[in-house]
Design an enzyme around this catalytic site. Structure first.
Site: not given
Lengths: 595, 595
Positions: B436-437
């Site tokens: 994620h990110e």
């Protein structure tokens, strides 16, 4: 599909020439046709019975209810099928009810089961291993009394080694066996933990192959004996409770479908155990058959890694995301992610690990077959080579399939982290393998501290001869020459590091010699798999020219994976040998209080 | 304990001299005493409220019931406490209700929360990040309308970027915004997935900071705008349903306590969104604040890795197993496993990763503070350096804490694989961070393809200057000279590899240039953490002589970990640069059909 049948056939028939086993009298009834039938039968069971339960067995964990472990109800039919179709004792002799099937082929079939649903595969695997101990070292009476029901799947077999205070340090077990008036019969008392399939409701009885110390026997490892300790004693056609209590069940990160029990033995003084073979030889017996279990664990890891690889490969071929790195036009349609170099790198990594490992493990399986049928020097060579390769075959796949299943998760991105796809389950299931059947550290010590040096280093010498043979063969093929040169170079580096470490041993600096045994094992594993890939590439190069369509793609894939392995994995040896030959003993000198 | 306060203080006060921030007018009300109070308050909440729910939040996952996500009931009190005590907006200005707390200290506190119970920490983290977007780029009206309830914890904030067909390729989002008669108000329609805290029953309302494309706007990334899209619209003191439907919840491998939602927006044509800032600048806005979130993710990973490290360390200090490698007498008592070199190696690895990462991330946090208060060249230097280090600070901890939590599991052996100990949960929770990110691959491209080259490579130049500064300082201390020489050598290798790759870029061979960006990022990460460890070692060397007792042990531990890092981790650069400078483009040439 969760495995590649084409790849399995490639290993069995094109690389290992498994059909040649039928030249031996013991295997004479077998041939490629019968082997293929075995694989087809395994695939059919795997697809129809095992794989459909993969997710459900993970979600509905076994539970301990009123002293009995309840497993997924679907396991009953599977265990029965495995027994009925003769999978438990397929490799045993005809006169034992077996089929004299080569281990190579049985392991190939087992690989299919494990790739389909690892948890469901361990029940018959455990029964086969423990029955093998009885039939090899036990009296005819024990064999007759226990093994038929283990073969049929009616009774579950286990290996009961670990105790709360004796895991890696097996010599510290404290389960006690006290002789009774009856010869060979002992009263047993103790605790065992982490016993796979140690109790469940899909069998009538559980037969533990248990290590214990006979009272008054030698201290340490030399005082360990092997016993058959049934959950219920078969006596005059009846089953008598044998005071083996399921004291607990362990809930785990993965392979949740398989119950792992904590057993309390003889807590009411009511447990009888039957000595297998001679007293105090239990650890010897166990270790003679440990190769089998360890190669089995390597295969389990490889199978899980294989399933994860194929799952992520299928996703990568379908999932559109992004554009070529050089394509800046956002109106162009997205491409499937298999076209991104970094995704291909992650897939090649997985392919390199799982197909390289599978090659090694089937090679080891064939050594088991040769040990059975060969004699003299050929037999000895096979034994020594298998001894040497066992810690590698157990640990390389175990360690690397943690990373390759991680790469599978990464290929799927956010989806890979969700339970909507099986890769997260594979990631959790893979993590057990560097732990059970001896941790990676234990195998590092086994390789560097024992296997390399026994018989004056003869096993290592045989290994290097085998690698040289492959290199010589590859050197005949111009396209493979650069790889031969590279492997030669890295082999020399590995040998230099080995010499350095053995030099420490020679000087009596035992702690320094073995402090980085785990890294040594890692290095040895990379070299071994590089050798395996060279062997696969020889076949691919030879067959590529006449191959058509999918076969051509298949061989091209093999050759690309060879390149991948030598470019991305083999080079890791540079860093490893640098550390292995360093004089900084930081891990020895580090103090507990400094953490 | 799940973290080391001593180590946190070491970074904040001994390495980074965070008190010096109070020299700036903006931070003038703060000092070491107030910082310590913040950390104590965080520790108290973490110990009393967050950590006790660690296991339970994992076992009792959020569920979607009648269109609403139900989370663990304990979260209500935690979210309220976080709001009441001002944690959401602590770093914001006084006139915004904040405390003008340095990000360095806020992140140190956040690290404590995350180490205690990662899932429980993300609610206020998400609210803080999304409120920051509104306060930085939104109109005063939007700020007044939405942020106060986000600060208080009454309303949940989110970042709603990802869509079913737009993950890594954000420019492909298809959520549409259609202007209404009212300026700045749009009708929104689309699907968003993987929205952390996207809906739950511990808040009155959810405020999504959502990316969407205004109808008729530019194609691709340049047509993306940022909107506030509330679950319920606050209008005249009432909350009006805004047609944001929770279409699903994702069940995940780890950090199960945090709900991740699939949102259906405007499926009944009833969703209004409020434009933040100017049209078509959404991605710019998002990226300007992305540094914060990415450093945050690196910190999350580090916190989980830290908790796992301390958990395995405590176990290793207590668990007896085996004897010294040179001790063959089985009657001698077993030793605790922390005395085995291989266990120390696994603990040193974890320590090296988590304390090295923490150092880097707090350094990056301090850069954020300096950007806020500095001007001119000092500000620009901090900005460029933070830009460059952000992909490293996000990815090194994310990737390496997957491995360090794995080492924690391994230290515990079979127990580590069971749910009786928290390390298996940490292993599962760590795995989200490379995803994620921005996946690791995306950050590799960001570092090698963008950050290295922007402003004519000025950011990289500043980085190398910083590293040189640390090396010069270390070179004054005789004991550190060998490490300076080593780092110098590896830095040169890394620079050579960089030159080679930029050479490919110069020749227009873009695909080759970036094919191994992930490996480049890995190499850059190792160099960066080696630099961090050298910085920590300078302090340790200076203080060791006058230190007593536990402090002496603490500094000895730092110096041993420096040795570990340079012996076992830095050498990995050898293998990486070999691959990075190779001309074999196997990952580019590999064909989809060959797999």
């Amino acid at each position: 599909m969760f495995f590649s049948k084409r790849d399995l056939q490639f290993h069995l028939y094109e690389v290992l020439d498994s059909e040649s086993l039928s030249q031996y009298e013991y295997f004479q009834d077998h041939n490629r046709e019968s082997f293929d039938m075995v694989l087809d039968a395994a695939e059919s069971i795997a697809v129809k019975m095992l794989h459909p339960l993969l997710t459900e067995m993970d979600r509905k964990e076994p539970q301990l209810v009123d002293g009995k472990i309840r497993i997924h109800e679907g396991m009953k039919a599977i265990i029965k099928k495995m027994g009925d179709d003769g999978w438990v004792n397929a490799a045993f002799r005809y006169d034992e009810g077996g089929q004299q099937l080569p281990i190579t082929v049985l392991n190939a079939a087992g690989f299919i089961f494990q790739a389909a649903n690892y948890s469901s595969s361990i029940f018959s695997f455990m029964s086969g291993g423990s029955a093998n101990l009885i039939r090899t070292f036990g009296s005819q009476e024990l064999i007759d009394r226990f093994t038929p029901n283990m073969y049929s799947g009616k009774w579950q077999g286990t290996m009961a080694l670990t105790e709360p205070n004796a895991g890696s340090s097996l010599s510290d077990i404290s389960t006690i066996a006290e002789p009774t008036d009856e010869a060979g019969v002992y009263k047993i008392k103790g605790q065992k933990i982490f016993i796979s399939a140690g109790d469940h409701d899909a069998c009538e009885n559980v037969v533990h192959l248990m290590l214990a110390k006979i009272k008054g026997g030698p201290i340490g490892a030399k005082g360990i004996s092997l016993f058959v300790v049934p959950q219920k004693r078969p006596e005059n056609g009846e089953l008598i409770d044998n005071d083996v209590i399921t004291a607990g069940i362990f809930h785990k990160m993965g392979y949740k479908g398989a119950p792992i029990a904590h057993l309390s033995i003889g807590s009411n003084d009511g447990t009888l155990g039957y000595l297998v073979g001679e007293p105090h030889k239990g650890l010897n017996y166990m270790f003679q058959l440990m190769n089998e279990a360890r190669i089995g664990v390597g295969l389990n890891a490889t199978a899980i890694g294989t399933a994860a690889y194929h799952s992520s490969l299928a996703y990568a071929k379908e999932r559109p995301q992004g554009r070529k790195i050089s394509e800046k036009d956002p109106t162009k349609p997205q491409i499937t992610i298999i076209n991104h170099a970094d995704v291909k790198r992650m897939l090649l990594f997985q392919k390199a690990v799982v197909e390289g490992s599978l090659g090694l493990l089937l090679f080891c399986s064939k050594l088991s077959d040769l040990i059975l049928v060969e004699t003299g020097e050929a037999k000895e060579r096979a034994e020594l080579l298998l001894d040497l390769l066992t810690p590698v075959g157990k640990s390389y796949p175990s360690e690397m399939c943690c990373l390759s299943t991680s790469a599978a998760v990464q290929v799927l991105g956010g989806s890979g982290y969700t339970t909507d796809f099986p890769v997260e389950q594979y990631y959790r299931e893979a993590r057990i393998h560097p732990i059970h059947e001896g941790t990676t550290a234990i195998h590092g010590l086994d390789l560097l501290g024992r296997k390399l040096t026994i018989h004056n280093g003869k096993a290592a010498q045989i290994f290097f001869e085998e690698v040289s043979k492959t290199m010589n063969e590859a050197a005949q093929i111009p396209a493979l020459q650069p790889f031969v040169e590279k492997l030669q170079k890295y082999l020399a580096k590995a040998q230099q590091a080995t010499g350095y470490l053995l030099g420490l041993a020679g000087k009596g600096e035992i702690e320094k010699y073995l402090a980085d045994a785990t890294l040594y094992l890692e290095m040895f594993g990379i070299i071994t798999i590089a050798w395996q890939w060279l062997g696969q590439a020889i076949v691919a190069e030879r067959k590529l020219a006449e191959a058509h369509d999918t076969d051509q793609n298949f061989y091209q894939g093999k050759l690309a994976t060879l390149r991948y392995f030598y470019e991305y994995e083999l080079v890791k040896v540079d860093s490893l040998v640098k550390r292995l030959q360093s004089t900084d003993s930081v891990t020895i000198e580090m103090q507990a209080d400094w953490f």
